[in-house]
Scaffold this motif. Sequence first.
Motif, mmCIF file in Angstrom:
data_model
loop_
_atom_site.group_PDB
_atom_site.id
_atom_site.type_symbol
_atom_site.label_atom_id
_atom_site.label_comp_id
_atom_site.label_asym_id
_atom_site.label_seq_id
_atom_site.Cartn_x
_atom_site.Cartn_y
_atom_site.Cartn_z
ATOM 1 N N ARG A 53 17.028 6.425 -21.668
ATOM 2 C CA ARG A 53 16.098 5.373 -21.991
ATOM 3 C C ARG A 53 16.899 4.740 -23.302
ATOM 4 O O ARG A 53 16.883 6.337 -24.060
ATOM 5 N N ASP A 54 16.223 3.827 -23.846
ATOM 6 C CA ASP A 54 16.933 3.419 -25.053
ATOM 7 C C ASP A 54 15.529 2.737 -25.888
ATOM 8 O O ASP A 54 15.648 1.299 -25.402
ATOM 9 N N SER A 55 15.288 3.316 -27.135
ATOM 10 C CA SER A 55 14.173 3.056 -28.139
ATOM 11 C C SER A 55 13.091 3.110 -27.646
ATOM 12 O O SER A 55 11.963 1.985 -27.201
ATOM 13 N N GLY A 56 12.732 4.002 -25.961
ATOM 14 C CA GLY A 56 11.498 3.873 -24.921
ATOM 15 C C GLY A 56 11.766 3.080 -24.427
ATOM 16 O O GLY A 56 10.960 3.309 -22.654
ATOM 17 N N TYR B 245 17.767 17.763 -20.441
ATOM 18 C CA TYR B 245 17.483 15.826 -21.078
ATOM 19 C C TYR B 245 17.873 16.602 -22.528
ATOM 20 O O TYR B 245 18.125 17.095 -23.058
ATOM 21 N N ILE B 246 18.844 15.403 -22.586
ATOM 22 C CA ILE B 246 19.182 15.046 -23.991
ATOM 23 C C ILE B 246 19.798 13.522 -25.377
ATOM 24 O O ILE B 246 18.849 12.654 -24.218
ATOM 25 N N GLU B 247 18.999 13.835 -25.775
ATOM 26 C CA GLU B 247 18.825 13.204 -27.213
ATOM 27 C C GLU B 247 19.437 12.714 -28.080
ATOM 28 O O GLU B 247 19.838 13.499 -29.281
ATOM 29 N N ALA B 248 20.019 11.348 -28.222
ATOM 30 C CA ALA B 248 20.707 10.792 -29.682
ATOM 31 C C ALA B 248 20.853 10.030 -30.181
ATOM 32 O O ALA B 248 20.850 8.871 -28.971
ATOM 33 N N ARG B 249 20.174 9.585 -31.289
ATOM 34 C CA ARG B 249 19.873 8.297 -32.110
ATOM 35 C C ARG B 249 19.764 6.823 -31.150
ATOM 36 O O ARG B 249 19.700 6.802 -31.065
ATOM 37 N N GLY B 250 18.544 7.644 -30.012
ATOM 38 C CA GLY B 250 16.878 6.864 -29.925
ATOM 39 C C GLY B 250 17.404 6.615 -28.981
ATOM 40 O O GLY B 250 16.604 5.902 -28.063
ATOM 41 N N VAL B 251 18.001 7.351 -28.322
ATOM 42 C CA VAL B 251 18.908 7.165 -26.833
ATOM 43 C C VAL B 251 18.963 8.418 -25.780
ATOM 44 O O VAL B 251 19.056 9.561 -26.497
ATOM 45 N N GLU B 252 17.926 8.273 -24.813
ATOM 46 C CA GLU B 252 17.578 9.368 -24.335
ATOM 47 C C GLU B 252 18.292 9.578 -22.746
ATOM 48 O O GLU B 252 17.644 8.744 -21.968
ATOM 49 N N LEU B 253 19.537 10.812 -22.620
ATOM 50 C CA LEU B 253 19.977 10.693 -21.283
ATOM 51 C C LEU B 253 19.121 11.952 -20.312
ATOM 52 O O LEU B 253 18.334 12.997 -20.582
ATOM 53 N N PHE B 254 18.840 11.598 -18.836
ATOM 54 C CA PHE B 254 17.895 12.702 -18.068
ATOM 55 C C PHE B 254 19.129 12.979 -16.884
ATOM 56 O O PHE B 254 19.618 11.919 -16.568
ATOM 57 N N VAL B 255 20.258 13.835 -17.239
ATOM 58 C CA VAL B 255 21.030 14.616 -16.452
ATOM 59 C C VAL B 255 20.715 15.592 -14.937
ATOM 60 O O VAL B 255 20.037 16.205 -15.229
ATOM 61 N N ASP B 256 21.520 15.315 -13.948
ATOM 62 C CA ASP B 256 20.707 15.984 -12.600
ATOM 63 C C ASP B 256 21.622 17.154 -12.791
ATOM 64 O O ASP B 256 22.517 17.561 -12.536
#
Lengths: 370, 308
Positions: free
Chosen positions: A226-229, A252-263
Amino acid sequence: MGTRTRNVLENIVLAAIILVLLQTLFEDLAVVLDWSIGVRRVLLIFGFFFDLFFTVEFVVRSYEAWRYGRLGNYFWYERGWIDLLASIPLLLLNSGPAVLAILAGGVSVVGVAGMLNVLKVVKAIRIARVLRLLRVLKIFRRIKNAESVMAQRHVAMISATTVSVFVLVLLAATMVEAFVSAPSLDARYQQHSFDMIELISSDQMRRAPALRTSLLKMDSAVLLVRDSGSVVFSRHPDSYYLRHFGPGDYGYIEARGVELFVDLRPINQEQSATNIRYFVVIIAIVLIYMFVYSPHFAMTVSDPIHIMRRGMSEKAYNLEVIVPGQYRHDDVYELSKLYNEVFLPMKDRSSGDETEVSALKMDDLKDMFE
Amino acid sequence: MSTDHDKAKAFVGRLLQNPSLRDFSELQREEQIIQFLHVNAAQLGPTLSTPQFFAGKNWNQIFSILLNALYELVNDELLPKLEELIRSKLDLAFLRHMRQTRVDDELVQKQLIAFATDVLKKPDARRNFTGAYSALVFGIADRYLTVAFDQKKYVHFELTKVQRLRMNKEETRNFVRLTLLLRPIVNLGMSTAATQQERSTGMVQSQFAEKVMHTAKSEMKYIPEQALKSAVDASLSFNENRFVEATSRLAAIFAARSRSYQPNMRVDRGADSPDKSWISVSRRNYKYYGFDIKMLDELYKIAAENNW
């Protein structure tokens, strides 16, 4: 508590031991085979109730033992320590948090900074589940060919020692791994995720969405971004996530408004496969002790002693101990030879004209005298 | 109102019917009950002297009443069985090898039944007869002799070459059966002042055996001397009397073995079989009991081979 009630309760505990072993196996099997989250949730909840049951059982047994001033005896000699290891730690560290996570309905891994350590601790806790297998030792009491209390105690002791050493060493090794940085699949996976969030949250990538999507598609560990929601990438439809992902299955990792969901399922699957291997090894060890070592112990130690005890305490008992050639130099059989060659002939001579001890007992006349 | 004797019969009858005694022979059951009464005298005495049972009687009186009732009940069962055994299971055809003139089997059978009836009147003789009778009932001698005849080793040699029996296997088995049946003959003349060893081993001195033989010859005219001698010598120690016949030595061993024989005995895991264990112990005590060690060795091997 009456003997009958006690027997009923003991049988319930025995049934629970067998069921919890199956539950433990199926819980890991469900992860390895990627069963739906619904089934895994049910198994987790069952696991929680089993842990709760065994915790209550341990507390009740301890209280009973304490009430009669034999708490130490229960803990050390009646394998109370196994009851403890296979109940409270599992409830507090494994099934309890898992059920809480289900109830909370959220992720179990939050934030970039804590991700690596939390995963390692979770891994250590999962290994602790193997401790449940120690409870199978209670079944020793029911084994037919080990009626002798001594045989039961020896076999249970050696089984408990082997299994607990095996499990405790595994636990300790996993704990050490959690706090010492060492190259591992987990660490590589985590590092890869950090690198990925750095890359996809960079201004350069944000300006090239097509390239970013292509890159994300190539990395099978990435589930959703997700980028900026707004969702900019999703590997599966939402229904798939609902059906296959539960707490602990994704990071779940978040950096500079980007949210990453990893398997995280591949790591979990690897861990569950390892757990199943441990489970099988321990079951094999316990079964070998039960069905190979236990009869051997009974035949070469407790049986000859039982025969000699009967010969010495019962006037009419005159059966000799069979001395197997390969064990003739064992202390027990050296003693058996003396029993056969010296004691029985002496007993026979000294019994003289006395008739054999009567098979009748005073109890046989009870109703006549009432 | 029932008499003391009726009460005693009811009491003893109840004991005889006890399931734990079901597999024993009649005389073994009798011994078991006598032993039970002795061991539990302290508990039974006060209870049985109450008005419900034998009011006002002391333990010795009660014991005597119970013993008579026991003998009576056991005899009621035993005598018909003995008669049947003598008439239908003991083939006396072998006796023709031992005498010149023919004697009607019926006369021999009657004499044997009369002998058995006499034996059962004496407590010592009953006790001595327990083993021999049990050996007959359980067929202990038969099974060992069958194998010994097939193997043709020491026992066979002693029977056929040393004792010179010109008999086939079945006839020899019947001879040993007759020896067992007549074995308590020594008790008919034995004083109650037998030594402790005589009582415990069942053996007697050779001079005494000669006296018994002399009397037996005159009183049991239809039984050949060889058969009577075999029965009398079955109570002689082989170690002191090397001339004792093989049939006597075998009868002595089988009678001693059968006294404590328990059919269907449950053998503990790791324990040797009952016969093998008994013979093994007897091999070590052969001098004390006056057994033939070589015979015991062979019987031990037979027991081991057959897991008896």
